[in-house]
Design a protein around this motif. Structure first.
Motif, short mmCIF file in Angstrom:
data_model
loop_
_atom_site.label_atom_id
_atom_site.label_comp_id
_atom_site.label_asym_id
_atom_site.label_seq_id
_atom_site.Cartn_x
_atom_site.Cartn_y
_atom_site.Cartn_z
N GLN A 133 0.82 -1.20 0.00
CA GLN A 133 0.00 0.00 0.00
C GLN A 133 0.86 1.26 0.00
OE1 GLN A 133 -3.43 0.05 -0.27
NE2 GLN A 133 -3.09 2.24 -0.60
N ASN A 134 1.97 1.22 0.72
CA ASN A 134 2.89 2.37 0.72
C ASN A 134 3.44 2.64 -0.68
OD1 ASN A 134 2.57 2.71 3.49
ND2 ASN A 134 4.39 1.48 4.00
N THR A 135 3.84 1.58 -1.37
CA THR A 135 4.38 1.74 -2.73
C THR A 135 3.31 2.24 -3.68
OG1 THR A 135 5.95 -0.06 -2.32
CG2 THR A 135 5.53 0.54 -4.62
N TYR A 136 2.13 1.69 -3.56
CA TYR A 136 1.01 2.11 -4.41
C TYR A 136 0.70 3.60 -4.20
CZ TYR A 136 -3.73 2.28 -6.37
OH TYR A 136 -4.83 2.63 -7.10
N SER A 137 0.61 4.03 -2.95
CA SER A 137 0.29 5.43 -2.65
C SER A 137 1.40 6.36 -3.10
CB SER A 137 0.05 5.59 -1.14
OG SER A 137 -1.04 4.79 -0.71
N ALA A 138 2.66 5.95 -2.92
CA ALA A 138 3.78 6.80 -3.34
C ALA A 138 3.79 6.98 -4.85
CB ALA A 138 5.10 6.19 -2.87
N VAL A 197 9.45 17.11 -8.51
CA VAL A 197 9.21 15.92 -9.33
C VAL A 197 10.22 14.83 -9.02
CG1 VAL A 197 9.24 15.04 -11.69
CG2 VAL A 197 8.05 17.16 -11.19
N VAL A 198 11.50 15.22 -8.97
CA VAL A 198 12.55 14.24 -8.69
C VAL A 198 12.36 13.63 -7.30
CG1 VAL A 198 15.03 13.96 -8.36
CG2 VAL A 198 14.19 15.33 -10.25
N THR A 199 11.99 14.47 -6.33
CA THR A 199 11.79 13.97 -4.97
C THR A 199 10.62 12.99 -4.89
OG1 THR A 199 12.65 16.05 -4.06
CG2 THR A 199 11.33 14.67 -2.59
N ALA A 200 9.50 13.34 -5.51
CA ALA A 200 8.33 12.45 -5.48
C ALA A 200 8.62 11.14 -6.20
CB ALA A 200 7.13 13.16 -6.11
N GLN A 201 9.29 11.21 -7.34
CA GLN A 201 9.62 10.00 -8.08
C GLN A 201 10.62 9.15 -7.30
OE1 GLN A 201 8.12 9.08 -10.87
NE2 GLN A 201 9.26 7.15 -10.93
N GLY A 202 11.60 9.82 -6.68
CA GLY A 202 12.57 9.09 -5.87
C GLY A 202 11.93 8.41 -4.67
N ARG A 203 10.95 9.06 -4.06
CA ARG A 203 10.22 8.45 -2.93
C ARG A 203 9.52 7.18 -3.37
NH1 ARG A 203 4.73 9.62 -1.60
NH2 ARG A 203 4.13 8.87 0.48
N ALA A 204 8.83 7.25 -4.52
CA ALA A 204 8.13 6.07 -5.01
C ALA A 204 9.11 4.94 -5.32
CB ALA A 204 7.32 6.44 -6.25
N GLN A 205 10.23 5.26 -5.95
CA GLN A 205 11.21 4.24 -6.31
C GLN A 205 11.86 3.65 -5.05
OE1 GLN A 205 13.87 6.32 -8.96
NE2 GLN A 205 12.50 6.12 -10.73
N SER A 206 12.12 4.49 -4.06
CA SER A 206 12.73 4.00 -2.83
C SER A 206 11.81 3.05 -2.08
CB SER A 206 13.11 5.18 -1.93
OG SER A 206 14.09 6.00 -2.55
N LEU A 207 10.52 3.41 -2.01
CA LEU A 207 9.57 2.53 -1.33
C LEU A 207 9.38 1.22 -2.09
CD1 LEU A 207 6.88 5.10 -0.10
CD2 LEU A 207 8.54 3.81 1.28
N ALA A 209 11.72 -0.25 -3.88
CA ALA A 209 12.92 -1.04 -3.60
C ALA A 209 12.87 -1.63 -2.20
CB ALA A 209 14.16 -0.16 -3.76
N ALA A 210 12.38 -0.83 -1.24
CA ALA A 210 12.26 -1.34 0.12
C ALA A 210 11.24 -2.47 0.19
CB ALA A 210 11.85 -0.19 1.06
N GLN A 211 10.17 -2.36 -0.58
CA GLN A 211 9.16 -3.43 -0.61
C GLN A 211 9.76 -4.72 -1.14
OE1 GLN A 211 5.99 -2.76 -3.35
NE2 GLN A 211 4.85 -4.60 -2.78
N ARG A 212 10.56 -4.63 -2.22
CA ARG A 212 11.17 -5.83 -2.78
C ARG A 212 12.15 -6.46 -1.79
NH1 ARG A 212 11.72 -2.57 -7.52
NH2 ARG A 212 13.93 -2.33 -7.02
N ALA A 213 12.95 -5.62 -1.13
CA ALA A 213 13.91 -6.16 -0.16
C ALA A 213 13.20 -6.84 1.00
CB ALA A 213 14.81 -5.03 0.35
N SER A 214 12.13 -6.22 1.50
CA SER A 214 11.39 -6.81 2.61
C SER A 214 10.68 -8.09 2.17
CB SER A 214 10.37 -5.80 3.16
OG SER A 214 11.02 -4.67 3.69
N ALA A 215 10.16 -8.11 0.94
CA ALA A 215 9.49 -9.30 0.44
C ALA A 215 10.48 -10.47 0.33
CB ALA A 215 8.86 -9.01 -0.91
N GLN A 216 11.71 -10.19 -0.11
CA GLN A 216 12.72 -11.25 -0.19
C GLN A 216 13.06 -11.78 1.21
OE1 GLN A 216 15.99 -9.49 -2.30
NE2 GLN A 216 14.93 -9.51 -4.30
#
Length: 243
Positions: A133-138, A197-207, A209-216
């Motif tokens: 949900q965090n990734t989706y919202s970001a 724009v860069v900040t918002a896009q970076g936030r979405a990409q960071s979340l 990446a964090a989701q993938r790491a946590s899922a693994q």
């Protein structure tokens, strides 16, 4: 023969002839004095001309100073402030994990924390859903910020055209400087939009990446539980159809 000698000779002949010469007939013309008077008058006339030129220069200088001190009749400040406020509002509307250090630290100490054996299966599933949900919202927030920046482009185009026109038609140094300052302010606003724009896009990409790491990490924990004797898969009777 000099005029003075001529008059003296005329007077002598008059005395010889017994003729009385009138006093006004003895007026003497002095060419040297005449030339001096002409030169003096010419110098005075030149001084007057110089004074007139000086007054004209001073008047023009005052006119130029007045132009240099005249304010620019056009201001883009209100439009620039409105654009910046719109971008700030979009950033402030960030959902779930926003741009807050403490909030980020809390999230990474809970739902993004490494999976442990003490966590229940339900907690693992809940954390996974929260991360998704965090990734989706970001991602949604990033798209909204991008849409807002695109909406500012037309405003920026109008302001740029107006400021360049004002700069080219500036009547004095102050107007030209003020137009230049407003153009710099417009550039700063555009850089702020780009940063957003860069900040918002970076936030979405960071979340993401964090989701993938946590899922693994969670996948490894669930695999360990599955393979652990006594904690693995337990078969049970399942009723597929109503009897």
């Amino acid at each position: 023969m000099r005029p003075l000698g001529l008059l003296a000779t005329t007077a002598a002949f008059a005395l010889l002839l017994g003729v009385t010469v009138p006093a006004r007939a003895l007026i003497v013309f002095d060419p040297t004095n005449y030339i001096q008077n002409v030169l003096t008058a010419a110098r005075e006339l030149q001084q007057i001309n110089n004074q007139i030129t000086s007054l004209q220069n001073e008047a023009q200088m005052l006119i130029n100073q007045a132009r240099n001190l005249a304010n620019l009749p056009y201001s883009s400040l209100q439009q620039l402030e409105s654009s910046i406020q719109r971008t700030q509002q979009l950033l402030a509307q960030a959902q779930r994990i926003a741009y807050d250090v403490q909030q980020i630290d809390r999230a990474f100490s809970t739902s993004y924390a490494p999976a442990t054996g003490s966590q229940s299966n339900q907690l693992l599933v809940t954390n996974a859903q929260s991360r998704w949900q965090n990734t989706y919202s970001a991602t949604q927030d990033a798209l909204r910020v991008q849409a807002g920046i695109v909406g500012n482009l037309n405003t920026n185009r109008i302001q740029t055209s107006a400021l360049v026109t004002s700069s080219q038609g500036a009547g004095g140094a102050l107007q030209a400087m003020q137009a230049g300052n407003q153009i710099l302010a417009l550039n700063a606003q555009q850089l702020a939009d780009l940063t957003a724009v860069v900040t918002a896009q970076g936030r979405a990409q960071s979340l993401e990446a964090a989701q993938r790491a946590s899922a693994q990490d969670q996948g490894r924990e669930q695999l360990r539980r599955f393979l652990t004797p006594g904690q693995g898969y337990q078969s049970s009777n399942v009723q597929m159809f109503h009897q």
